[in-house]
Design a protein around this motif. Structure first.
Motif, mmCIF file in Angstrom:
data_model
loop_
_atom_site.group_PDB
_atom_site.id
_atom_site.type_symbol
_atom_site.label_atom_id
_atom_site.label_comp_id
_atom_site.label_asym_id
_atom_site.label_seq_id
_atom_site.Cartn_x
_atom_site.Cartn_y
_atom_site.Cartn_z
ATOM 1 N N ALA A 154 -51.463 -22.251 -24.035
ATOM 2 C CA ALA A 154 -51.572 -21.850 -25.432
ATOM 3 C C ALA A 154 -50.726 -20.606 -25.686
ATOM 4 N N VAL A 155 -50.124 -20.550 -26.863
ATOM 5 C CA VAL A 155 -49.328 -19.393 -27.268
ATOM 6 C C VAL A 155 -50.014 -18.736 -28.465
ATOM 7 N N VAL A 156 -50.228 -17.430 -28.368
ATOM 8 C CA VAL A 156 -50.808 -16.678 -29.476
ATOM 9 C C VAL A 156 -49.828 -15.585 -29.883
ATOM 10 N N VAL A 157 -49.662 -15.398 -31.188
ATOM 11 C CA VAL A 157 -48.744 -14.392 -31.712
ATOM 12 C C VAL A 157 -49.538 -13.264 -32.350
ATOM 13 N N ASP A 158 -49.311 -12.043 -31.878
ATOM 14 C CA ASP A 158 -49.824 -10.858 -32.553
ATOM 15 C C ASP A 158 -48.678 -10.338 -33.409
ATOM 16 N N CYS A 159 -48.769 -10.584 -34.717
ATOM 17 C CA CYS A 159 -47.662 -10.243 -35.612
ATOM 18 C C CYS A 159 -47.575 -8.754 -35.912
ATOM 19 N N ARG B 299 -50.261 -17.378 -23.371
ATOM 20 C CA ARG B 299 -49.055 -16.542 -23.434
ATOM 21 C C ARG B 299 -49.065 -15.810 -24.764
ATOM 22 N N LEU B 300 -48.652 -14.546 -24.765
ATOM 23 C CA LEU B 300 -48.627 -13.723 -25.968
ATOM 24 C C LEU B 300 -47.196 -13.444 -26.402
ATOM 25 N N VAL B 301 -46.935 -13.590 -27.692
ATOM 26 C CA VAL B 301 -45.724 -13.074 -28.323
ATOM 27 C C VAL B 301 -46.178 -12.027 -29.331
ATOM 28 N N VAL C 135 -38.012 -15.656 -34.708
ATOM 29 C CA VAL C 135 -38.414 -15.219 -33.368
ATOM 30 C C VAL C 135 -38.833 -16.419 -32.516
ATOM 31 N N LEU C 136 -39.668 -17.277 -33.078
ATOM 32 C CA LEU C 136 -40.134 -18.448 -32.310
ATOM 33 C C LEU C 136 -38.977 -19.386 -31.976
ATOM 34 N N GLU C 137 -38.038 -19.521 -32.908
ATOM 35 C CA GLU C 137 -36.876 -20.384 -32.635
ATOM 36 C C GLU C 137 -36.052 -19.833 -31.478
ATOM 37 N N ARG C 138 -35.831 -18.499 -31.484
ATOM 38 C CA ARG C 138 -35.064 -17.883 -30.392
ATOM 39 C C ARG C 138 -35.758 -18.067 -29.049
ATOM 40 N N LEU C 139 -37.091 -18.030 -29.063
ATOM 41 C CA LEU C 139 -37.849 -18.163 -27.822
ATOM 42 C C LEU C 139 -38.073 -19.619 -27.419
ATOM 43 N N GLY C 140 -37.648 -20.554 -28.263
ATOM 44 C CA GLY C 140 -37.817 -21.961 -27.945
ATOM 45 C C GLY C 140 -39.259 -22.432 -28.021
ATOM 46 N N ILE C 141 -40.027 -21.848 -28.953
ATOM 47 C CA ILE C 141 -41.441 -22.201 -29.116
ATOM 48 C C ILE C 141 -41.587 -22.950 -30.439
#
Length: 319
Positions: A28-33, A52-54, A90-96
């Motif tokens: 799972a990916v969680v984003v703290d904006c 995983r955290l972004v 950001v997500l596009e650059r990270l491939g998510i």
């Protein structure tokens, strides 16, 4: 207040509980904006060891300090210098392609409030800066010294909900002709002198609304929130969840409207069967906005104005 007391993450356990069903699965990916001091991010990494955290923040100082705090988690934490409305890029650059959780803790961070030289706090004298990223954009002093009076009135009314905007701006224009504004104490004193006695007796520090308005203007906060919340909803996988903490009514209204629109059917009236493309994309996780408990406010006074809303993605967009 001690450093630990200042940086207590607001409504932490409730945020973790709200996001938990979406973050239990491995990968799972969680984003703290809104990374800030890293309190929410650290708790997310501890609570969900397979996630995983972004984490995003525009403030280089915040990224550096939170980076030290999150270093023990290694590659599980990816910190990115970005404004939260830049989440899709950001997500596009990270491939998510999609994420399972998103958290926003809007407004100014405790760390920024507590750094005197940032100029966010009206309780201490400091340069009138208020930029969350001090490497770009105009400062609060530049806004005060250069904006036309009518624009200043609009900002104070729209972003600070200040009923005495005209009176305050008249005083600002008069004083800036004598000497440009540079520090917060002079502005606080001017506001105190400009307001009628009745206005000074309500709502805490009389400078609060003006400082809020200047901060929102300097950082283009509302425009960013208006882009960021729909973008975050769009980034969620089905079953993914979003939690948003707001601290003033203008932000909370935007969140409420985006969530309500996502949770509503868009079908024309009278259809016997509602096609999938018209059905709600979101399920609301809160009835209205949830408030912090009295115990939490007693422990952390900065939690007092917090409003928490949450939603779950229940279907993909259908063309």
């Amino acid at each position: 207040m001690s450093s630990n007391a200042r940086h207590v993450p607001v409504m932490l356990q409730r945020c973790l509980d709200m996001l938990a069903p979406a973050l239990a699965a491995p990968g799972a990916v969680v984003v703290d904006c809104t990374l800030g001091a890293g309190g929410h991010s650290e708790a997310l990494l501890k609570a969900f060891p397979d996630a995983r955290l972004v984490a995003l923040d525009r403030d280089p100082t915040a990224l550096a300090l939170a980076g030290e705090r999150l270093a023990p988690f290694g590659e599980r934490a990816t910190l990115v210098r970005a404004v939260y409305h830049e989440l899709p890029e950001v997500l596009e650059r990270l491939g998510i392609p999609k994420v399972q959780g998103v958290l926003f803790d809007l407004g100014v961070s405790s760390m920024q409030l507590d750094e005197a030289d940032r100029g966010f706090a009206y309780a201490q004298d400091a340069p009138l800066d208020m930029r969350m990223d001090q490497t770009t954009g105009i400062s609060a002093a530049e806004v005060l010294n250069t904006y036309p009076p009518g624009e200043l009135v609009r900002i104070l009314r729209a972003y600070g909900e200040e009923k005495q905007a005209k009176r305050i701006v008249s005083a600002i224009v008069r004083e800036r002709e004598k000497e440009p504004f540079s520090n917060s104490a002079r502005l606080v004193d001017l506001i105190r002198e400009a307001l009628p006695q009745a206005a000074k007796r309500t709502g805490g520090n009389p400078a609060k609304r003006t400082f809020q308005a200047l901060r929102i203007e300097v950082n283009a906060e509302l425009a960013s929130v208006e882009q960021a919340i729909p973008a975050a909803v769009a980034s969620l996988a089905v079953g993914g969840r979003i939690a948003v903490l707001s601290y003033q009514s203008l932000e909370d209204r935007i969140v409420k409207q985006v969530f309500a629109a996502g949770a509503a059917s868009t079908a024309p009236p009278g259809l016997p069967v509602v096609p999938e493309r018209y059905q709600p994309r979101l399920k609301l996780l809160t009835r209205g906005a949830e408030l912090p408990t009295e115990e939490e406010i007693a422990e952390n006074r900065r939690a007092a104005p917090a409003r928490l809303r949450g939603a779950e993605r229940i279907r993909e967009d259908v063309p």
